[in-house]
Write a protein that holds these residues in place. Structure first.
Motif, PDB file in Angstrom:
ATOM      1  N   LEU A 100       0.591  -1.177   0.317  1.00 49.18           N
ATOM      2  CA  LEU A 100       0.251  -0.378   0.485  1.00 49.18           C
ATOM      3  C   LEU A 100       0.910   1.041   0.128  1.00 49.18           C
ATOM      4  CD1 LEU A 100      -3.265  -1.377   2.611  1.00 49.18           C
ATOM      5  CD2 LEU A 100      -3.163  -1.104   0.418  1.00 49.18           C
ATOM      6  N   GLN A 101       1.663   1.435   0.478  1.00 47.45           N
ATOM      7  CA  GLN A 101       2.633   2.915   1.053  1.00 47.45           C
ATOM      8  C   GLN A 101       3.504   2.724  -0.758  1.00 47.45           C
ATOM      9  OE1 GLN A 101       5.502   0.907   4.079  1.00 47.45           O
ATOM     10  NE2 GLN A 101       4.392   2.480   5.155  1.00 47.45           N
ATOM     11  N   ILE A 102       4.128   1.039  -1.612  1.00 46.79           N
ATOM     12  CA  ILE A 102       4.262   1.618  -2.471  1.00 46.79           C
ATOM     13  C   ILE A 102       3.427   2.487  -3.635  1.00 46.79           C
ATOM     14  CG2 ILE A 102       5.192   0.799  -4.795  1.00 46.79           C
ATOM     15  CD1 ILE A 102       6.870  -1.381  -2.050  1.00 46.79           C
ATOM     16  N   CYS A 103       2.163   1.651  -3.790  1.00 45.62           N
ATOM     17  CA  CYS A 103       0.958   2.299  -4.946  1.00 45.62           C
ATOM     18  C   CYS A 103       0.380   3.138  -4.465  1.00 45.62           C
ATOM     19  CB  CYS A 103       0.324   0.809  -4.688  1.00 45.62           C
ATOM     20  SG  CYS A 103       1.042  -0.850  -4.812  1.00 45.62           S
ATOM     21  N   ILE A 104       0.372   3.788  -2.927  1.00 46.53           N
ATOM     22  CA  ILE A 104      -0.087   4.597  -2.612  1.00 46.53           C
ATOM     23  C   ILE A 104       1.726   5.821  -2.185  1.00 46.53           C
ATOM     24  CG2 ILE A 104      -1.555   5.923  -1.118  1.00 46.53           C
ATOM     25  CD1 ILE A 104      -3.408   3.077  -0.712  1.00 46.53           C
ATOM     26  N   PHE A 106       4.433   6.164  -2.618  1.00 47.38           N
ATOM     27  CA  PHE A 106       5.111   6.037  -3.600  1.00 47.38           C
ATOM     28  C   PHE A 106       4.265   7.440  -5.285  1.00 47.38           C
ATOM     29  CE2 PHE A 106       7.716   5.294  -7.009  1.00 47.38           C
ATOM     30  CZ  PHE A 106       9.714   5.731  -6.349  1.00 47.38           C
ATOM     31  N   PRO A 107       3.490   7.077  -5.323  1.00 46.13           N
ATOM     32  CA  PRO A 107       3.074   8.096  -6.152  1.00 46.13           C
ATOM     33  C   PRO A 107       2.787   9.323  -6.103  1.00 46.13           C
ATOM     34  CG  PRO A 107       2.269   6.246  -6.312  1.00 46.13           C
ATOM     35  CD  PRO A 107       3.199   5.746  -4.974  1.00 46.13           C
ATOM     36  N   PHE A 108       2.178   9.435  -4.534  1.00 44.46           N
ATOM     37  CA  PHE A 108       1.997  11.103  -4.361  1.00 44.46           C
ATOM     38  C   PHE A 108       3.244  11.297  -3.792  1.00 44.46           C
ATOM     39  CE2 PHE A 108      -2.142   9.323  -3.324  1.00 44.46           C
ATOM     40  CZ  PHE A 108      -3.286  10.365  -3.725  1.00 44.46           C
ATOM     41  N   THR A 109       3.789  11.188  -3.735  1.00 46.18           N
ATOM     42  CA  THR A 109       5.175  11.622  -3.406  1.00 46.18           C
ATOM     43  C   THR A 109       5.746  12.334  -4.447  1.00 46.18           C
ATOM     44  OG1 THR A 109       6.029  10.695  -2.057  1.00 46.18           O
ATOM     45  CG2 THR A 109       7.514  11.724  -2.319  1.00 46.18           C
ATOM     46  N   VAL A 110       6.115  11.338  -6.119  1.00 45.98           N
ATOM     47  CA  VAL A 110       6.313  12.032  -7.090  1.00 45.98           C
ATOM     48  C   VAL A 110       5.714  13.237  -7.089  1.00 45.98           C
ATOM     49  CG1 VAL A 110       6.715  11.389  -9.040  1.00 45.98           C
ATOM     50  CG2 VAL A 110       7.542   9.807  -7.461  1.00 45.98           C
ATOM     51  N   ILE A 111       3.939  13.096  -7.013  1.00 42.61           N
ATOM     52  CA  ILE A 111       2.736  13.729  -7.928  1.00 42.61           C
ATOM     53  C   ILE A 111       3.947  15.141  -6.656  1.00 42.61           C
ATOM     54  CG2 ILE A 111       0.738  14.153  -8.491  1.00 42.61           C
ATOM     55  CD1 ILE A 111       0.451  10.824  -8.413  1.00 42.61           C
ATOM     56  N   LYS A 189       2.107  13.191   7.299  1.00 43.29           N
ATOM     57  CA  LYS A 189       3.551  13.475   7.620  1.00 43.29           C
ATOM     58  C   LYS A 189       4.804  12.840   7.067  1.00 43.29           C
ATOM     59  CE  LYS A 189       6.457  11.907  11.370  1.00 43.29           C
ATOM     60  NZ  LYS A 189       7.157  12.792  11.906  1.00 43.29           N
ATOM     61  N   SER A 190       4.876  12.632   5.898  1.00 43.99           N
ATOM     62  CA  SER A 190       5.870  12.045   4.920  1.00 43.99           C
ATOM     63  C   SER A 190       6.142  12.501   3.563  1.00 43.99           C
ATOM     64  CB  SER A 190       6.040  10.515   5.150  1.00 43.99           C
ATOM     65  OG  SER A 190       5.971   9.845   6.339  1.00 43.99           O
ATOM     66  N   VAL A 191       4.930  12.863   2.858  1.00 44.49           N
ATOM     67  CA  VAL A 191       5.225  13.345   1.458  1.00 44.49           C
ATOM     68  C   VAL A 191       5.130  14.785   1.112  1.00 44.49           C
ATOM     69  CG1 VAL A 191       2.815  14.538   1.341  1.00 44.49           C
ATOM     70  CG2 VAL A 191       3.505  12.492  -0.704  1.00 44.49           C
ATOM     71  N   GLY A 192       5.580  15.464   2.127  1.00 44.88           N
ATOM     72  CA  GLY A 192       6.666  16.905   1.289  1.00 44.88           C
ATOM     73  C   GLY A 192       7.966  16.378   1.459  1.00 44.88           C
ATOM     74  N   PHE A 193       8.586  15.858   3.019  1.00 45.03           N
ATOM     75  CA  PHE A 193       9.544  15.935   3.490  1.00 45.03           C
ATOM     76  C   PHE A 193      10.308  14.812   2.420  1.00 45.03           C
ATOM     77  CE2 PHE A 193      13.113  13.991   4.984  1.00 45.03           C
ATOM     78  CZ  PHE A 193      13.920  15.345   5.279  1.00 45.03           C
ATOM     79  N   ASN A 194       9.423  13.596   1.313  1.00 44.39           N
ATOM     80  CA  ASN A 194       9.910  12.725   0.530  1.00 44.39           C
ATOM     81  C   ASN A 194      10.395  13.329  -0.965  1.00 44.39           C
ATOM     82  OD1 ASN A 194      10.752  10.796   3.434  1.00 44.39           O
ATOM     83  ND2 ASN A 194       8.620   9.618   2.552  1.00 44.39           N
ATOM     84  N   SER A 195       9.340  14.560  -0.683  1.00 41.43           N
ATOM     85  CA  SER A 195       9.899  15.027  -2.049  1.00 41.43           C
ATOM     86  C   SER A 195      10.815  15.930  -2.844  1.00 41.43           C
ATOM     87  CB  SER A 195       8.570  15.630  -2.333  1.00 41.43           C
ATOM     88  OG  SER A 195       8.629  16.710  -1.318  1.00 41.43           O
ATOM     89  N   ILE A 196      11.815  15.603  -1.472  1.00 43.02           N
ATOM     90  CA  ILE A 196      12.545  16.634  -1.674  1.00 43.02           C
ATOM     91  C   ILE A 196      13.391  16.047  -3.226  1.00 43.02           C
ATOM     92  CG2 ILE A 196      14.324  17.467  -0.548  1.00 43.02           C
ATOM     93  CD1 ILE A 196      12.816  18.321   2.194  1.00 43.02           C
ATOM     94  N   ILE A 197      13.884  14.973  -2.464  1.00 37.96           N
ATOM     95  CA  ILE A 197      15.055  14.373  -3.309  1.00 37.96           C
ATOM     96  C   ILE A 197      14.368  14.859  -5.021  1.00 37.96           C
ATOM     97  CG2 ILE A 197      14.070  12.143  -3.402  1.00 37.96           C
ATOM     98  CD1 ILE A 197      17.024  11.072  -3.510  1.00 37.96           C
ATOM     99  N   TYR A 198      12.633  14.391  -5.494  1.00 40.55           N
ATOM    100  CA  TYR A 198      12.711  15.137  -6.739  1.00 40.55           C
ATOM    101  C   TYR A 198      12.477  16.077  -7.006  1.00 40.55           C
ATOM    102  CZ  TYR A 198      11.184   9.511  -5.139  1.00 40.55           C
ATOM    103  OH  TYR A 198      11.008   8.794  -5.593  1.00 40.55           O
ATOM    104  N   VAL A 199      12.128  17.268  -6.355  1.00 38.34           N
ATOM    105  CA  VAL A 199      12.288  18.746  -6.282  1.00 38.34           C
ATOM    106  C   VAL A 199      13.181  18.769  -6.517  1.00 38.34           C
ATOM    107  CG1 VAL A 199      12.274  20.506  -5.472  1.00 38.34           C
ATOM    108  CG2 VAL A 199      10.590  19.001  -4.827  1.00 38.34           C
TER     109      VAL A 199
END
Length: 318
Positions: A100-104, A106-111, A189-199
């Motif tokens: 569920l984390q990979i399917c939800i 992970f994509p939300f972080t990239v989006i 909690k995590s989607v914002g911080f985890n997106s740093i590497i993609y930004v």
């Protein structure tokens, strides 16, 4: 065929030359070596030295006897785990939660990173980033307390759901609610911080590619699809490989803070099971065996996902 051997003088010269290079490299780069020393010491002290404790997985470990004095039991701890009624339950729950984390998540972080990249106003962009990053720096204990309060029988979230369903029971006492609550709170909690590497990866895309695509008549969505996403594909694949390599390593902290015996059927995962067996029941050999099994499976998944990615996308860790 005669055996070719290096002359003793040549071997001595090679060793002397290598040692000379090491000393020269140290003199030139000693500030960098000093900077990396704490990180190197951290991994040696907290990651490599503790690996000697894996011996406990094959022992009936007793703290008073130590690693060398405890009785060897071979694979008995592993057999006990695989024959227990909890084995497949905790493996199943861990895999479902990771999936569920990979399917939800992970994509939300990239989006989120893609959407953030499309914001032209620097002030508005910084504001959105700050708001999105802030939850990550809130203590997990505080986050768990907020979730418990909101999901209690008198909590705000329970009141909203109860107004629709008519059920005002504690949400965390229902096994069916556990995974949605866990995933949604993870996103917050995590989607914002985890997106740093993609930004960061997005900032490295050549701007002239966007200009060329715009001249060719591509709209914003087409520029994202044909310029932005291909520009960060390597980063996405590397992060996906790392995430797949951690499929059985869902953190125990949040689970232990939120779960209770009523929801063990869906909430109990490998890490929380190891925590209970090792720290609460002091069954160190058994918990080490489960942890070692966890690590071996994760390592195998990492190798497999890396090989598949290397074959089909030409992106890999090694």
């Amino acid at each position: 065929m005669s055996k070719i051997t290096a002359a003793p003088g040549a071997a001595r010269s090679y060793r002397k030359y290598s040692w000379h290079n090491i000393k020269r490299d140290f003199r030139q780069n000693w500030p960098l070596l000093v900077m990396v020393a704490p990180a190197l010491a951290f991994y040696i002290i907290f990651h490599y030295i503790p690996m000697g404790g894996l011996m406990m997985a094959f022992e009936n470990y007793k703290p008073k006897l130590g690693l060398l004095g405890s009785k060897l039991v071979g694979f008995a701890n592993f057999r006990d785990f695989f024959n227990s009624v909890y084995c497949w339950r905790v493996i199943r729950n861990t895999l479902i939660l990771s999936f569920l984390q990979i399917c939800i998540d992970f994509p939300f972080t990239v989006i989120f990173a893609l959407l953030l990249n499309e914001i032209n106003s620097k002030r508005y962009k910084r504001t959105v980033q700050t708001i999105a990053y802030m939850p990550y720096f809130i203590s997990l204990v505080v986050v768990a307390g907020i979730i418990i309060d909101f999901c209690s029988s008198e909590g705000a979230l329970t009141a909203i759901i109860g107004a629709v369903t008519g059920n005002y029971d504690n949400l965390l006492s229902n096994p069916g609610n556990w995974r949605p609550i866990y995933i949604i709170s993870d996103l917050w909690k995590s989607v914002g911080f985890n997106s740093i590497i993609y930004v960061a990866a997005l900032s490295g895309i050549d701007k002239t590619l966007y200009e060329a695509a715009e001249i060719d008549g591509a709209n914003r969505f087409q520029r994202i699809l044909h310029v932005t996403i291909p520009g960060i594909t390597d980063t996405i694949m590397i992060m996906l490989i790392l995430r797949i390599g951690q499929m059985l390593s869902v953190g125990y902290e949040k689970t232990v803070l939120l779960y209770n015996p009523q929801v063990y059927e869906t909430a109990d995962i490998l890490s929380s099971f190891i925590y209970r067996k090792g720290l609460q029941e002091a069954n160190y050999g058994y918990s080490t065996a489960v942890s070692l099994f966890n690590s071996v499976i994760n390592f195998t998944l990492l190798l497999v996902s890396n090989a598949i990615s290397k074959k089909y996308t030409e992106s890999s860790l090694f």
